[in-house]
Enzyme design. Sequence first.
Site, short mmCIF file in Angstrom:
data_model
loop_
_atom_site.label_atom_id
_atom_site.label_comp_id
_atom_site.label_asym_id
_atom_site.label_seq_id
_atom_site.Cartn_x
_atom_site.Cartn_y
_atom_site.Cartn_z
CG HIS A 169 -19.72 9.99 -2.01
ND1 HIS A 169 -20.94 10.46 -1.59
CD2 HIS A 169 -19.09 9.54 -0.89
CE1 HIS A 169 -21.05 10.29 -0.28
NE2 HIS A 169 -19.94 9.75 0.17
CE LYS A 192 -21.39 6.38 -1.79
NZ LYS A 192 -21.06 5.26 -0.90
P1 NAD Z 1 -13.45 -0.80 -1.82
O1 NAD Z 1 -13.95 -1.07 -3.21
O2 NAD Z 1 -12.14 -0.12 -1.64
O3 NAD Z 1 -13.38 -2.20 -1.01
C1 NAD Z 1 -14.40 -3.16 -1.04
C2 NAD Z 1 -13.69 -4.53 -1.01
O4 NAD Z 1 -14.67 -5.56 -0.79
C3 NAD Z 1 -12.98 -4.88 -2.34
O5 NAD Z 1 -11.60 -5.14 -2.10
C4 NAD Z 1 -13.72 -6.13 -2.81
O6 NAD Z 1 -12.85 -7.06 -3.47
C5 NAD Z 1 -14.23 -6.71 -1.50
N1 NAD Z 1 -15.32 -7.67 -1.63
C6 NAD Z 1 -16.30 -7.71 -2.56
N2 NAD Z 1 -17.10 -8.78 -2.32
C7 NAD Z 1 -16.61 -9.40 -1.21
C8 NAD Z 1 -17.02 -10.53 -0.45
N3 NAD Z 1 -18.09 -11.27 -0.78
N4 NAD Z 1 -16.29 -10.90 0.64
C9 NAD Z 1 -15.21 -10.18 1.00
N5 NAD Z 1 -14.77 -9.08 0.32
C10 NAD Z 1 -15.48 -8.69 -0.76
O7 NAD Z 1 -14.62 0.01 -1.10
P2 NAD Z 1 -14.56 0.83 0.29
O8 NAD Z 1 -14.30 2.27 0.01
O9 NAD Z 1 -13.72 0.10 1.26
O10 NAD Z 1 -16.11 0.75 0.71
C11 NAD Z 1 -16.75 -0.50 0.93
C12 NAD Z 1 -18.22 -0.26 1.28
O11 NAD Z 1 -18.32 0.50 2.48
C13 NAD Z 1 -19.03 0.51 0.25
O12 NAD Z 1 -20.36 0.01 0.23
C14 NAD Z 1 -19.02 1.95 0.78
O13 NAD Z 1 -20.11 2.72 0.34
C15 NAD Z 1 -19.12 1.66 2.25
N6 NAD Z 1 -18.65 2.72 3.16
C16 NAD Z 1 -19.35 2.86 4.31
C17 NAD Z 1 -18.94 3.76 5.27
C18 NAD Z 1 -19.70 3.81 6.58
O14 NAD Z 1 -19.32 4.56 7.49
N7 NAD Z 1 -20.76 3.00 6.72
C19 NAD Z 1 -17.81 4.55 5.04
C20 NAD Z 1 -17.09 4.39 3.86
C21 NAD Z 1 -17.51 3.45 2.92
#
Ligand code: NAD
Length: 250
Positions: free
Chosen positions: A139, A143
């Site tokens: 990844h 991440k």
């Molecule tokens: P990212 O870092 O681009 O976005 C995460 C956002 O969450 C950030 O903008 C951050 O400021 C915000 N945040 C943090 N704490 C918060 C809160 N308490 N309330 C609201 N917002 C808050 O990350 P991303 O690539 O969008 O991924 C986010 C999560 O999703 C990660 O854990 C990633 O592993 C997971 N993910 C899951 C899947 C799936 O299919 N389940 C797919 C992709 C990513």
Amino acid sequence: MKIAIVGYGKMGKMIENLANEKGIKITARVDPNEPSADFKEIDKDSTKDADVCIDFTHPDVLVSNMEKYAELKKNVVVGTTGWYDKMKDVEDIVKKSGIGCIWSGNFSIGVNMYFRIIEAASKLVNNFDEYDIMGVEYHHNQKADSPSGTMKMIGDIILNNVSRKKKAVYDMMERKIDETEVHLASIRGGKILGIHEIVLDSPSDTITLSHSARTREGFGKGALMAAEFVNGKKGFFEINDMMDSVFGGK
Ligand code: NAD
């Protein structure tokens, strides 16, 4: 169905685009760090009018976010990964409050097909002691969690289907592996969206089962499907509860 997007990062923005394409109304974008979000916190105002909240945030905040959804009686899709050591706590929060929650480390249809392929492969390995099973995932360098939520789910599939494997090891192994262990390694760097490889190996040959994500769209489409699934339901659901109907059961 109306949704609130919690976590307006890479996934939150992808879900916004897909919801707009599908005509699903977005009531709010919630993110404490993103200037273009509408709200900084999950509260009465930011979740007002939303039928389902879609949470793609950070492992460190997931449990406290769940407490807020429970208090506000809001159903939720949890896409955030890396919190699975708190699974029992989260399940209790959901069940006590009477909300509906569906979680997955990976909402993409392709990965859920891949899970079923690995399940079938694991059952074959279970019948042939000659074949060992192992894996590796790659990844991008932003991440937060390691191993990936997807690899943890794969680890569970292998442990549930290969009876001689009793433990998944995700860390570096600075010793000889025990035959009851399955080694699933993680590598971080570059911009890779997610590559998972599961290898079946015997003295005669090697079989590699590989999945590469090409865009975030697959995760977002599945998360919106999950929002439709959990809308109006009560209980703690895992991805197979939804995928059984997508793939027509096992
Ligand atoms: P990212 O870092 O681009 O976005 C995460 C956002 O969450 C950030 O903008 C951050 O400021 C915000 N945040 C943090 N704490 C918060 C809160 N308490 N309330 C609201 N917002 C808050 O990350 P991303 O690539 O969008 O991924 C986010 C999560 O999703 C990660 O854990 C990633 O592993 C997971 N993910 C899951 C899947 C799936 O299919 N389940 C797919 C992709 C990513």
